[in-house]
Scaffold this motif. Sequence first.
Motif, PDB file in Angstrom:
ATOM      1  N   VAL A   9       0.871  -1.171   0.000  1.00 25.51           N
ATOM      2  CA  VAL A   9       0.000   0.000   0.000  1.00 25.51           C
ATOM      3  C   VAL A   9       0.905   1.217   0.000  1.00 25.51           C
ATOM      4  N   ASN A  10       0.800   2.018  -1.055  1.00 25.27           N
ATOM      5  CA  ASN A  10       1.594   3.237  -1.149  1.00 25.27           C
ATOM      6  C   ASN A  10       0.847   4.323  -0.378  1.00 25.27           C
ATOM      7  N   LEU A  11       1.224   4.520   0.857  1.00 25.68           N
ATOM      8  CA  LEU A  11       0.504   5.404   1.762  1.00 25.68           C
ATOM      9  C   LEU A  11       0.826   6.879   1.527  1.00 25.68           C
ATOM     10  N   VAL A  12       2.099   7.175   1.358  1.00 28.73           N
ATOM     11  CA  VAL A  12       2.529   8.568   1.164  1.00 28.73           C
ATOM     12  C   VAL A  12       3.659   8.575   0.157  1.00 28.73           C
ATOM     13  N   GLU A  13       3.584   9.486  -0.803  1.00 29.63           N
ATOM     14  CA  GLU A  13       4.715   9.684  -1.710  1.00 29.63           C
ATOM     15  C   GLU A  13       4.609  11.067  -2.299  1.00 29.63           C
ATOM     16  N   GLY A  14       5.682  11.815  -2.176  1.00 29.97           N
ATOM     17  CA  GLY A  14       5.689  13.142  -2.763  1.00 29.97           C
ATOM     18  C   GLY A  14       6.728  14.044  -2.141  1.00 29.97           C
ATOM     19  N   THR A  15       6.768  15.265  -2.650  1.00 30.39           N
ATOM     20  CA  THR A  15       7.669  16.296  -2.157  1.00 30.39           C
ATOM     21  C   THR A  15       6.828  17.298  -1.379  1.00 30.39           C
ATOM     22  N   PHE A  16       7.298  17.640  -0.187  1.00 32.25           N
ATOM     23  CA  PHE A  16       6.509  18.459   0.714  1.00 32.25           C
ATOM     24  C   PHE A  16       7.363  19.554   1.351  1.00 32.25           C
ATOM     25  N   THR A  17       6.701  20.637   1.716  1.00 33.41           N
ATOM     26  CA  THR A  17       7.374  21.664   2.504  1.00 33.41           C
ATOM     27  C   THR A  17       7.594  21.089   3.910  1.00 33.41           C
ATOM     28  N   PRO A  18       8.473  21.699   4.690  1.00 33.15           N
ATOM     29  CA  PRO A  18       8.655  21.213   6.056  1.00 33.15           C
ATOM     30  C   PRO A  18       7.340  21.189   6.847  1.00 33.15           C
ATOM     31  N   GLN A  19       6.499  22.218   6.703  1.00 31.26           N
ATOM     32  CA  GLN A  19       5.235  22.248   7.446  1.00 31.26           C
ATOM     33  C   GLN A  19       4.299  21.127   6.998  1.00 31.26           C
ATOM     34  N   GLU A  20       4.233  20.895   5.694  1.00 33.56           N
ATOM     35  CA  GLU A  20       3.398  19.794   5.189  1.00 33.56           C
ATOM     36  C   GLU A  20       3.891  18.450   5.721  1.00 33.56           C
ATOM     37  N   SER A  21       5.216  18.289   5.733  1.00 34.40           N
ATOM     38  CA  SER A  21       5.765  17.029   6.241  1.00 34.40           C
ATOM     39  C   SER A  21       5.441  16.849   7.722  1.00 34.40           C
ATOM     40  N   LEU A  22       5.504  17.928   8.489  1.00 36.90           N
ATOM     41  CA  LEU A  22       5.162  17.854   9.911  1.00 36.90           C
ATOM     42  C   LEU A  22       3.699  17.454  10.080  1.00 36.90           C
ATOM     43  N   ASP A  23       2.829  18.036   9.275  1.00 35.25           N
ATOM     44  CA  ASP A  23       1.405  17.695   9.339  1.00 35.25           C
ATOM     45  C   ASP A  23       1.164  16.224   9.011  1.00 35.25           C
ATOM     46  N   ILE A  24       1.839  15.730   7.983  1.00 38.73           N
ATOM     47  CA  ILE A  24       1.674  14.332   7.565  1.00 38.73           C
ATOM     48  C   ILE A  24       2.178  13.381   8.650  1.00 38.73           C
ATOM     49  N   ILE A  25       3.387  13.620   9.129  1.00 41.10           N
ATOM     50  CA  ILE A  25       3.978  12.746  10.141  1.00 41.10           C
ATOM     51  C   ILE A  25       3.146  12.769  11.421  1.00 41.10           C
ATOM     52  N   ASN A  26       2.727  13.959  11.846  1.00 41.21           N
ATOM     53  CA  ASN A  26       1.896  14.059  13.052  1.00 41.21           C
ATOM     54  C   ASN A  26       0.581  13.298  12.892  1.00 41.21           C
ATOM     55  N   ALA A  27      -0.052  13.420  11.725  1.00 43.62           N
ATOM     56  CA  ALA A  27      -1.324  12.728  11.489  1.00 43.62           C
ATOM     57  C   ALA A  27      -1.150  11.218  11.525  1.00 43.62           C
ATOM     58  N   LEU A  28      -0.090  10.722  10.890  1.00 49.61           N
ATOM     59  CA  LEU A  28       0.154   9.273  10.883  1.00 49.61           C
ATOM     60  C   LEU A  28       0.442   8.747  12.289  1.00 49.61           C
ATOM     61  N   ILE A  29       1.281   9.450  13.021  1.00 49.84           N
ATOM     62  CA  ILE A  29       1.615   9.020  14.378  1.00 49.84           C
ATOM     63  C   ILE A  29       0.392   9.105  15.280  1.00 49.84           C
ATOM     64  N   LYS A  30      -0.394  10.156  15.123  1.00 48.60           N
ATOM     65  CA  LYS A  30      -1.608  10.307  15.935  1.00 48.60           C
ATOM     66  C   LYS A  30      -2.560   9.132  15.717  1.00 48.60           C
ATOM     67  N   GLU A  31      -2.729   8.729  14.470  1.00 52.53           N
ATOM     68  CA  GLU A  31      -3.608   7.593  14.176  1.00 52.53           C
ATOM     69  C   GLU A  31      -3.101   6.307  14.809  1.00 52.53           C
ATOM     70  N   LYS A  32      -1.793   6.072  14.743  1.00 52.40           N
ATOM     71  CA  LYS A  32      -1.228   4.868  15.360  1.00 52.40           C
ATOM     72  C   LYS A  32      -1.364   4.910  16.881  1.00 52.40           C
ATOM     73  N   ILE A  33      -1.160   6.064  17.484  1.00 55.36           N
ATOM     74  CA  ILE A  33      -1.333   6.193  18.933  1.00 55.36           C
ATOM     75  C   ILE A  33      -2.786   5.906  19.305  1.00 55.36           C
ATOM     76  N   ASN A  34      -3.722   6.470  18.553  1.00 60.20           N
ATOM     77  CA  ASN A  34      -5.138   6.216  18.828  1.00 60.20           C
ATOM     78  C   ASN A  34      -5.476   4.738  18.677  1.00 60.20           C
ATOM     79  N   PHE A  35      -4.908   4.076  17.672  1.00 55.69           N
ATOM     80  CA  PHE A  35      -5.125   2.649  17.488  1.00 55.69           C
ATOM     81  C   PHE A  35      -4.697   1.879  18.737  1.00 55.69           C
ATOM     82  N   HIS A  36      -3.495   2.173  19.224  1.00 57.45           N
ATOM     83  CA  HIS A  36      -2.978   1.442  20.388  1.00 57.45           C
ATOM     84  C   HIS A  36      -3.764   1.765  21.658  1.00 57.45           C
ATOM     85  N   LYS A  37      -4.200   3.003  21.801  1.00 54.95           N
ATOM     86  CA  LYS A  37      -5.019   3.352  22.966  1.00 54.95           C
ATOM     87  C   LYS A  37      -6.351   2.613  22.941  1.00 54.95           C
TER      88      LYS A  37
END
Length: 95
Positions: A9-37
Amino acid sequence: MSVMINHKVNLVEGTFTPQESLDIINALIKEKINFHKLHRLSIAEGNLYEDTSYDDDRVAQLNEERQSYREFYKEIKQSGKKLRIKGTLEIEVLD
């Protein structure tokens, strides 16, 4: 032992600004944290003594990863550079 990848599954691919990358990484980590909780809550429901150490450890690790990325983000933001993110999930069937 060879591992056969059955699906990708190609989840993320592309070129991003630093802010966009922060938003993407935060969203992915947040979802995984919510899954484990939620997983921790579901296995402990009705049995307060159920072992939830795996989920507890993963939440802690993910929070550390989020903090580590924030530090990396600060360095990259100052440089004015863009980032390429490639995130492919490899799924394999186990016996």
